[in-house]
Design a protein around this motif. Structure first.
Motif, PDB file in Angstrom:
ATOM      1  N   ARG A 186       0.843  -1.198   0.000  1.00 16.45           N
ATOM      2  CA  ARG A 186       0.000   0.000   0.000  1.00 16.45           C
ATOM      3  C   ARG A 186       0.880   1.250   0.000  1.00 16.45           C
ATOM      4  O   ARG A 186       0.641   2.205  -0.739  1.00 16.45           O
ATOM      5  N   ALA A 187       1.915   1.238   0.820  1.00 14.99           N
ATOM      6  CA  ALA A 187       2.818   2.390   0.888  1.00 14.99           C
ATOM      7  C   ALA A 187       3.544   2.585  -0.443  1.00 14.99           C
ATOM      8  O   ALA A 187       3.716   3.716  -0.908  1.00 14.99           O
ATOM      9  N   LYS A 188       3.941   1.475  -1.076  1.00 21.76           N
ATOM     10  CA  LYS A 188       4.614   1.573  -2.383  1.00 21.76           C
ATOM     11  C   LYS A 188       3.677   2.176  -3.430  1.00 21.76           C
ATOM     12  O   LYS A 188       4.111   2.931  -4.300  1.00 21.76           O
ATOM     13  N   LEU A 189       2.401   1.821  -3.347  1.00 20.31           N
ATOM     14  CA  LEU A 189       1.419   2.352  -4.286  1.00 20.31           C
ATOM     15  C   LEU A 189       1.350   3.882  -4.179  1.00 20.31           C
ATOM     16  O   LEU A 189       1.403   4.595  -5.183  1.00 20.31           O
ATOM     17  N   PHE A 190       1.231   4.357  -2.943  1.00 20.88           N
ATOM     18  CA  PHE A 190       1.133   5.810  -2.747  1.00 20.88           C
ATOM     19  C   PHE A 190       2.415   6.510  -3.220  1.00 20.88           C
ATOM     20  O   PHE A 190       2.373   7.559  -3.856  1.00 20.88           O
ATOM     21  N   GLN A 191       3.525   5.875  -2.873  1.00 20.17           N
ATOM     22  CA  GLN A 191       4.822   6.453  -3.239  1.00 20.17           C
ATOM     23  C   GLN A 191       4.966   6.533  -4.757  1.00 20.17           C
ATOM     24  O   GLN A 191       5.416   7.549  -5.298  1.00 20.17           O
ATOM     25  N   ASN A 199       6.953  13.883 -11.017  1.00 14.22           N
ATOM     26  CA  ASN A 199       7.758  13.883 -12.239  1.00 14.22           C
ATOM     27  C   ASN A 199       7.063  14.628 -13.363  1.00 14.22           C
ATOM     28  O   ASN A 199       7.713  15.184 -14.244  1.00 14.22           O
ATOM     29  N   ALA A 200       5.732  14.605 -13.345  1.00 14.07           N
ATOM     30  CA  ALA A 200       4.970  15.326 -14.376  1.00 14.07           C
ATOM     31  C   ALA A 200       4.904  16.820 -14.051  1.00 14.07           C
ATOM     32  O   ALA A 200       4.380  17.602 -14.840  1.00 14.07           O
ATOM     33  N   GLY A 201       5.400  17.201 -12.871  1.00 17.41           N
ATOM     34  CA  GLY A 201       5.454  18.617 -12.533  1.00 17.41           C
ATOM     35  C   GLY A 201       4.256  19.136 -11.771  1.00 17.41           C
ATOM     36  O   GLY A 201       4.052  20.344 -11.681  1.00 17.41           O
ATOM     37  N   TYR A 202       3.452  18.250 -11.203  1.00 14.70           N
ATOM     38  CA  TYR A 202       2.255  18.700 -10.494  1.00 14.70           C
ATOM     39  C   TYR A 202       2.522  18.840  -9.003  1.00 14.70           C
ATOM     40  O   TYR A 202       3.434  18.245  -8.456  1.00 14.70           O
ATOM     41  N   LEU A 203       1.686  19.643  -8.377  1.00 15.86           N
ATOM     42  CA  LEU A 203       1.930  20.062  -7.003  1.00 15.86           C
ATOM     43  C   LEU A 203       1.033  19.309  -6.023  1.00 15.86           C
ATOM     44  O   LEU A 203      -0.189  19.280  -6.199  1.00 15.86           O
ATOM     45  N   GLU A 204       1.654  18.712  -5.018  1.00 17.63           N
ATOM     46  CA  GLU A 204       0.844  18.063  -3.978  1.00 17.63           C
ATOM     47  C   GLU A 204       0.358  19.129  -3.010  1.00 17.63           C
ATOM     48  O   GLU A 204       1.142  19.942  -2.521  1.00 17.63           O
ATOM     49  N   VAL A 205      -0.953  19.122  -2.729  1.00 13.72           N
ATOM     50  CA  VAL A 205      -1.539  20.181  -1.902  1.00 13.72           C
ATOM     51  C   VAL A 205      -2.377  19.571  -0.779  1.00 13.72           C
ATOM     52  O   VAL A 205      -2.659  18.375  -0.768  1.00 13.72           O
ATOM     53  N   ASP A 252      -0.802  24.753 -12.615  1.00 15.37           N
ATOM     54  CA  ASP A 252      -1.058  23.910 -13.786  1.00 15.37           C
ATOM     55  C   ASP A 252      -1.639  22.555 -13.407  1.00 15.37           C
ATOM     56  O   ASP A 252      -2.439  21.989 -14.137  1.00 15.37           O
ATOM     57  N   GLY A 253      -1.155  22.022 -12.275  1.00 15.96           N
ATOM     58  CA  GLY A 253      -1.653  20.707 -11.865  1.00 15.96           C
ATOM     59  C   GLY A 253      -1.543  20.573 -10.366  1.00 15.96           C
ATOM     60  O   GLY A 253      -0.524  20.932  -9.778  1.00 15.96           O
ATOM     61  N   VAL A 254      -2.633  20.139  -9.738  1.00 18.82           N
ATOM     62  CA  VAL A 254      -2.597  19.927  -8.288  1.00 18.82           C
ATOM     63  C   VAL A 254      -3.204  18.554  -7.994  1.00 18.82           C
ATOM     64  O   VAL A 254      -4.092  18.082  -8.704  1.00 18.82           O
ATOM     65  N   TYR A 255      -2.672  17.931  -6.948  1.00 23.49           N
ATOM     66  CA  TYR A 255      -3.265  16.660  -6.542  1.00 23.49           C
ATOM     67  C   TYR A 255      -3.211  16.549  -5.038  1.00 23.49           C
ATOM     68  O   TYR A 255      -2.417  17.223  -4.370  1.00 23.49           O
ATOM     69  N   GLU A 256      -4.102  15.698  -4.505  1.00 22.82           N
ATOM     70  CA  GLU A 256      -4.154  15.504  -3.058  1.00 22.82           C
ATOM     71  C   GLU A 256      -4.633  14.084  -2.762  1.00 22.82           C
ATOM     72  O   GLU A 256      -5.583  13.599  -3.386  1.00 22.82           O
ATOM     73  N   PHE A 257      -3.974  13.457  -1.818  1.00 24.58           N
ATOM     74  CA  PHE A 257      -4.501  12.210  -1.270  1.00 24.58           C
ATOM     75  C   PHE A 257      -5.451  12.614  -0.150  1.00 24.58           C
ATOM     76  O   PHE A 257      -5.023  13.187   0.849  1.00 24.58           O
ATOM     77  N   THR A 275      -9.709   6.639   1.470  1.00 23.17           N
ATOM     78  CA  THR A 275      -8.766   7.555   0.845  1.00 23.17           C
ATOM     79  C   THR A 275      -8.993   7.626  -0.656  1.00 23.17           C
ATOM     80  O   THR A 275      -8.993   6.605  -1.333  1.00 23.17           O
ATOM     81  N   ALA A 276      -9.200   8.848  -1.111  1.00 23.32           N
ATOM     82  CA  ALA A 276      -9.294   9.094  -2.542  1.00 23.32           C
ATOM     83  C   ALA A 276      -8.082   9.915  -2.946  1.00 23.32           C
ATOM     84  O   ALA A 276      -7.526  10.651  -2.138  1.00 23.32           O
ATOM     85  N   MET A 277      -7.669   9.769  -4.176  1.00 20.62           N
ATOM     86  CA  MET A 277      -6.660  10.668  -4.738  1.00 20.62           C
ATOM     87  C   MET A 277      -7.359  11.439  -5.832  1.00 20.62           C
ATOM     88  O   MET A 277      -8.041  10.856  -6.666  1.00 20.62           O
ATOM     89  N   GLU A 278      -7.231  12.759  -5.796  1.00 19.94           N
ATOM     90  CA  GLU A 278      -7.790  13.537  -6.904  1.00 19.94           C
ATOM     91  C   GLU A 278      -6.703  14.411  -7.493  1.00 19.94           C
ATOM     92  O   GLU A 278      -5.882  14.981  -6.762  1.00 19.94           O
ATOM     93  N   ILE A 279      -6.732  14.496  -8.824  1.00 20.71           N
ATOM     94  CA  ILE A 279      -5.750  15.329  -9.530  1.00 20.71           C
ATOM     95  C   ILE A 279      -6.473  16.173 -10.571  1.00 20.71           C
ATOM     96  O   ILE A 279      -7.418  15.706 -11.220  1.00 20.71           O
ATOM     97  N   TYR A 280      -6.048  17.424 -10.710  1.00 16.85           N
ATOM     98  CA  TYR A 280      -6.627  18.352 -11.697  1.00 16.85           C
ATOM     99  C   TYR A 280      -5.492  18.954 -12.499  1.00 16.85           C
ATOM    100  O   TYR A 280      -4.513  19.427 -11.908  1.00 16.85           O
TER     101      TYR A 280
END
Length: 503
Positions: A186-191, A199-205, A252-257, A275-280
RNA sequence: GACUCGGUAGCUCAGCCGGUAGAGCAACGGCCUUUUAAGCCGUGGGUCCUGGGUUCAAAUCCCAGCCGGGUCACCA
């Protein structure tokens, strides 16, 4: 306080006897280690000069006493290794208490110990540590279940009672190595997912968990109260509307777990908090997002299992991109022979009824189509498949389809007949958005419990300042973890699944 | 929420056609200096989930409840 069992009493007596021998059963000082069980077992070769002086720490999990020498098993976070303990070597002087009393009598299964010695192979070929020093690091006062594994790998007396395993997950983790492994994966999945987005340049918020209006999904929220502001607050059911505000703000891009909370039923695939992950991502559409999603999942599957293939129950699934794309209209046509295109609400109602689906007057067009799909189609998509172009009515946050005003630019990713991801070309027309919210309110008043009951006017204001064309995608992380670890219950991929309190 | 299966020693379970509560592992005492599901001899350990009922007698049958699993319903 419940009465202590025979074995608990024995352990407390052992604790006192250890103190009487002048040994601190809970010493404060650190214990220096220079290796671990798995490293030693995988790297040691007979005759090598390595591992001449190893020091490791963990729980004592088995004692096999044979007079003046013994074998024992020590388990650390990486696994188990056998110890060889010789009386005259851990007690070089006249005083044999450390072996005869402490090791043989007073140490119990589950106690934490540190050992130092050299690595060797026994005559049966088992890599073991020849112990020269043994130190008690922490006493265990309750007996652990003793799980044994034989030479063929069969597990005997496994600790399996689900109630005990979930309520006392710490015990489960100690005695069931495969359970520890689930959470490593599970931890590897999140990582892996973070790495892909970064790597795609998006920001974790991070966005609010406590919200004045529970938006972004239709679900019953947990309600609480803020004393100082004297207003009701809701634990978030989704974070979507906040992430879009950040796209308005210029990222340009934000995501959050996002840990979400829904005050609804619990079963094998639903826990009140999940837990959901959403990215825009700005300037993208749902076609781009489909390609992004299949590459993402391929990357994650490899990171977790070393392969794109995964087993789930009786199914073999392959996360290798690309995935099939099927429109909802085509899916329903394939499985029922009924074409939903251009049909009125009445026609859809009759069609659903004729298919044996329970229908009622609260159902609008979108809901009817969703019911038909859910009943007749969903379960047949085993390999990852994008179902695309959902009816407008059931997707209030999604942009109208560029070629068909009845549809939206939405896809869901189905795996083993279950929804894993959901994505849109995001609706960014504030006037259209306001109307859709108002339609939801009407549906809600008509009795549709799934329709949203609140309008977030601040979100509409944000859209009025302008949001670029954006595509957003959400993934049910627990569900994905289930697929990648072959677990059919969400409880198996959550450390502490929700349970009724004891007693 | 409905249906269904289960709850007995620290753990995994048997006993359920009513008649003194059992096994394996674990524990306790003893023997054993390369064993590995270690072995051998001996011993102790129970709110049979809780509360009612039937009966001379209930772990066992009946009713209610509690907790858990599964299925269904619900679930953007």
């Amino acid at each position: 306080m419940t009465k202590l069992s025979e074995q608990e009493l024995v352990r407390r007596e052992n604790l006192e006897k250890i103190k009487e021998l002048g040994i601190n059963p809970f010493p404060a000082d650190l214990y220096e280690v220079n290796s671990n069980a798995t490293e030693i077992k995988s790297k040691f070769e007979e005759g090598s000069e390595d591992f001449k002086d190893v020091s490791i720490a963990g729980r004592l999990m088995m004692k096999r006493i044979m007079g003046k020498a013994s074998f024992a098993e020590l388990q650390d976070s990486t696994g188990k290794i056998q110890l060889y303990i010789n009386r005259d070597e851990i007690c070089p002087g006249e005083n044999k208490d450390m072996y005869n009393k402490v090791f043989k009598k007073l140490l119990d299964i589950g106690d934490f110990i540190g050992v130092r010695g050299y690595v060797f192979k026994t005559k049966t070929g088992e890599t073991s540590i020849h112990v020269s020093e043994l130190k008690l690091l922490s006493k265990s006062l309750k007996p652990l279940p003793v799980v044994k594994v034989d030479a063929e790998g069969n597990v005997h007396d496994a600790f399996t009672d689900p109630e005990l395993r979930y309520r006392q997950r710490y015990v489960d983790l100690v005695v069931n190595p495969h359970v520890r492994e689930i959470f490593v994966k599970r931890a590897k999945l999140f990582q892996a997912m973070r790495e892909f987005f970064n790597n795609a340049g998006y920001l974790e918020v991070e966005t609010p968990v406590l919200q004045p209006i529970p938006g972004g999904a239709a679900a019953k929220p947990f309600v609480t109260h803020h004393n100082t502001l004297d207003i009701p607050m809701y634990l978030r059911i989704a974070n979507e509307l906040y992430l879009k505000r950040l796209i308005v703000g210029g990222y340009d891009g934000v995501y959050e777990f996002s840990r979400n909370f829904r005050n609804e039923g619990m079963d094998r695939t639903h826990n009140p908090e999940f837990t959901a992950m959403e990215i825009y991502v700005a300037y993208k559409d749902y076609n781009w997002m489909m390609e992004f999603t299949e590459k993402l999942l391929e990357h994650c599957a490899i990171a977790v299992n070393g392969t794109t293939e995964a087993t789930f129950g009786e199914h073999k699934i392959d996360f290798k991109a690309p995935y099939k794309r099927v429109t909802m209209r085509q899916a329903i046509l394939d499985h029922t022979g009924f074409d939903i295109k251009g049909k009125t609400e009445g026609e859809l109602y009759e069609a659903a009824k004729n298919m044996g689906i329970e229908v009622d007057d609260s159902m609008g067009k979108g809901k009817l189509i969703d019911e038909i799909f859910g009943e007749k189609c969903e379960s047949s998509y085993i390999q990852p498949t994008f179902i695309i172009d959902y009816p407008k009515e059931m997707s209030p946050l999604c942009k109208m389809h560029r070629e068909d005003s009845e549809l939206t630019e939405r896809f869901e990713l189905m795996v083993c007949g279950k929804e894993v991801a959901n994505a849109y070309s995001e609706l960014n027309d504030p006037i259209d958005q306001k109307e859709r919210f108002e339609e939801q309110l009407k549906l809600s008043e008509r009795g549709d419990e799934e329709a949203a009951q609140f309008i977030d006017f601040d979100f509409l204001r944000a859209l009025e300042y302008g949001m670029p064309p954006t595509s957003g995608m959400g993934i049910g992380m627990d569900r994905l973890a289930m697929f990648l670890t072959n677990n059919e219950s969400i409880q198996e991929v959550l450390f502490f699944p929700q349970m009724k309190p004891e007693k």
